[in-house]
Scaffold this motif. Structure first.
Motif, PDB file in Angstrom:
ATOM      1  N   SER A 150      21.822   6.116  41.141  1.00  0.00           N
ATOM      2  CA  SER A 150      20.594   7.066  40.821  1.00  0.00           C
ATOM      3  C   SER A 150      21.117   8.351  41.367  1.00  0.00           C
ATOM      4  CB  SER A 150      19.449   6.629  41.656  1.00  0.00           C
ATOM      5  OG  SER A 150      19.667   6.493  42.969  1.00  0.00           O
ATOM      6  N   SER A 152      22.227  12.165  41.363  1.00  0.00           N
ATOM      7  CA  SER A 152      21.753  13.046  40.576  1.00  0.00           C
ATOM      8  C   SER A 152      22.345  14.324  40.492  1.00  0.00           C
ATOM      9  CB  SER A 152      20.011  13.195  40.675  1.00  0.00           C
ATOM     10  OG  SER A 152      19.867  13.444  41.764  1.00  0.00           O
ATOM     11  N   THR A 224      26.229   0.670  29.383  1.00  0.00           N
ATOM     12  CA  THR A 224      25.130   0.995  28.767  1.00  0.00           C
ATOM     13  C   THR A 224      24.041   0.074  29.191  1.00  0.00           C
ATOM     14  OG1 THR A 224      25.656  -0.182  26.699  1.00  0.00           O
ATOM     15  CG2 THR A 224      26.194   2.474  26.648  1.00  0.00           C
ATOM     16  N   GLY A 227      22.474   0.826  32.675  1.00  0.00           N
ATOM     17  CA  GLY A 227      21.611   2.028  32.413  1.00  0.00           C
ATOM     18  C   GLY A 227      22.421   3.363  32.604  1.00  0.00           C
ATOM     19  N   GLY A 228      23.836   3.173  32.076  1.00  0.00           N
ATOM     20  CA  GLY A 228      24.498   4.440  31.994  1.00  0.00           C
ATOM     21  C   GLY A 228      25.009   5.102  30.580  1.00  0.00           C
ATOM     22  N   ARG A 229      25.451   5.916  30.614  1.00  0.00           N
ATOM     23  CA  ARG A 229      26.066   6.732  29.231  1.00  0.00           C
ATOM     24  C   ARG A 229      27.382   6.612  29.094  1.00  0.00           C
ATOM     25  NH1 ARG A 229      25.138  11.803  26.605  1.00  0.00           N
ATOM     26  NH2 ARG A 229      26.432  11.633  24.669  1.00  0.00           N
ATOM     27  N   ASP A 237      28.500   8.666  21.261  1.00  0.00           N
ATOM     28  CA  ASP A 237      28.456   7.129  21.980  1.00  0.00           C
ATOM     29  C   ASP A 237      29.135   6.291  21.096  1.00  0.00           C
ATOM     30  OD1 ASP A 237      26.665   8.622  23.758  1.00  0.00           O
ATOM     31  OD2 ASP A 237      24.751   7.692  22.874  1.00  0.00           O
ATOM     32  N   ASN A 248      26.757   7.467  35.009  1.00  0.00           N
ATOM     33  CA  ASN A 248      25.307   6.972  35.395  1.00  0.00           C
ATOM     34  C   ASN A 248      24.406   7.909  34.352  1.00  0.00           C
ATOM     35  OD1 ASN A 248      24.894   9.338  36.795  1.00  0.00           O
ATOM     36  ND2 ASN A 248      24.620   8.313  38.445  1.00  0.00           N
ATOM     37  N   SER A 249      23.133   7.450  34.303  1.00  0.00           N
ATOM     38  CA  SER A 249      22.281   8.299  33.499  1.00  0.00           C
ATOM     39  C   SER A 249      21.927   9.596  33.848  1.00  0.00           C
ATOM     40  CB  SER A 249      21.136   7.398  32.952  1.00  0.00           C
ATOM     41  OG  SER A 249      20.309   7.272  34.338  1.00  0.00           O
ATOM     42  N   ALA A 252      24.686  12.297  33.069  1.00  0.00           N
ATOM     43  CA  ALA A 252      25.227  12.383  31.742  1.00  0.00           C
ATOM     44  C   ALA A 252      25.650  13.590  31.276  1.00  0.00           C
ATOM     45  CB  ALA A 252      24.377  11.408  30.606  1.00  0.00           C
TER      46      ALA A 252
END
Length: 267
Positions: A150, A152, A224, A227-229, A237, A248-249, A252
């Protein structure tokens, strides 16, 4: 070997991918820390008997259980290229690490329909890690649910790549240096292990300058579903863009910005 009867559901394909990845990785492991002879292929990359034997036996495993599927791997010619679905194999991703006794190599398996990845798995036998995923089924790491971190802000992030020199595309180095200067930790020895770190929350960003389908296909659902990109350097994608940014999201957009704005979006 398993006597499980598989079907075409995502869960079953994920199970098959995980099982054959471990099967092939265990075969390759038989040559690890040995004086295996290294050959150089036409593209300059190394190959050993471990690569070839692991892929040969993985192909046989898959042909027995999925006789109508195609096979596409790094070391041998494609089988049934016209098939609706195909398995994509990389028997040893990170051969340069493998032959030097570095444990950050793995066996990658993916099942695809066109450019859609239906399941993927990666086994890292030298460090006892196995990870598998399929759309809608989640990402599973040594039997437990995997999740990206997480974190950020770039200032707290760990960034990984295989080779920060970008030897084939040195003009990308400036964009990489911009990104790497903004993170807390930057490391190499990435290869397939870098994606594992992102999918399991131990790193936030993995960047690869050049990848083949067998390098990237298995990694797409791992990232993915955790929970990631996962995208190419254009921001699309896809596992088939020829290069990868996996994050991670939360990071991104921030992680991609200096790379996408570098003006070099070639595959």
């Amino acid at each position: 070997m398993s006597t499980v009867r598989y079907n075409e559901s995502p869960a079953s394909l994920m199970q098959a991918a995980a099982e054959v990845a471990k099967f092939a990785a265990d075969i390759a492991m038989g040559w690890y820390h040995s004086s295996v002879q290294v050959e150089t292929k036409g593209d300059g990359s190394p190959v050993t008997i471990a690569d070839r034997e692991a892929e040969r036996q993985a192909r046989a495993w898959l042909q027995e259980r999925f006789p109508e599927y195609g096979l596409f791997g790094e070391e041998f010619e494609a089988v049934r290229p016209e098939a609706k679905r195909r398995w994509i194999l990389d028997p040893i991703d990170g051969t340069k690490a493998f032959v030097r006794g570095v444990p950050l190599w793995g066996t990658l398996i993916a099942c695809c329909e066109g450019d859609t990845v239906l399941a993927g798995a990666a086994c890292y036998p030298a460090v006892n890690e196995l990870i598998a995923a399929a759309p809608g089924e989640g990402c599973w790491w040594n039997g437990t649910r995997a999740s990206v971190s997480s974190v950020s802000t770039l200032a707290e992030a760990t960034l990984v790549t295989t080779d920060e020199r970008f030897l084939d595309r040195p003009h990308r180095r400036a964009a990489w240096q911009t990104l790497s200067s903004e993170v807390a930790v930057c490391r190499t020895w990435g290869d397939c292990y870098g994606y594992l770190l992102v999918a399991t929350g131990r790193a936030e960003i993995m960047v690869d300058d050049i990848v083949n389908p067998w390098d990237a296909a298995a990694m797409y659902p791992l990232i993915t579903e955790a929970g990631g990109r996962f995208s190419d350097w254009r921001g699309c994608d896809t596992a088939f863009g020829g290069n990868v940014i996996a994050t991670n999201s939360a990071l991104a957009n921030a992680a991609r910005r200096p790379l996408l704005e570098s003006g070099d979006h070639s595959a």
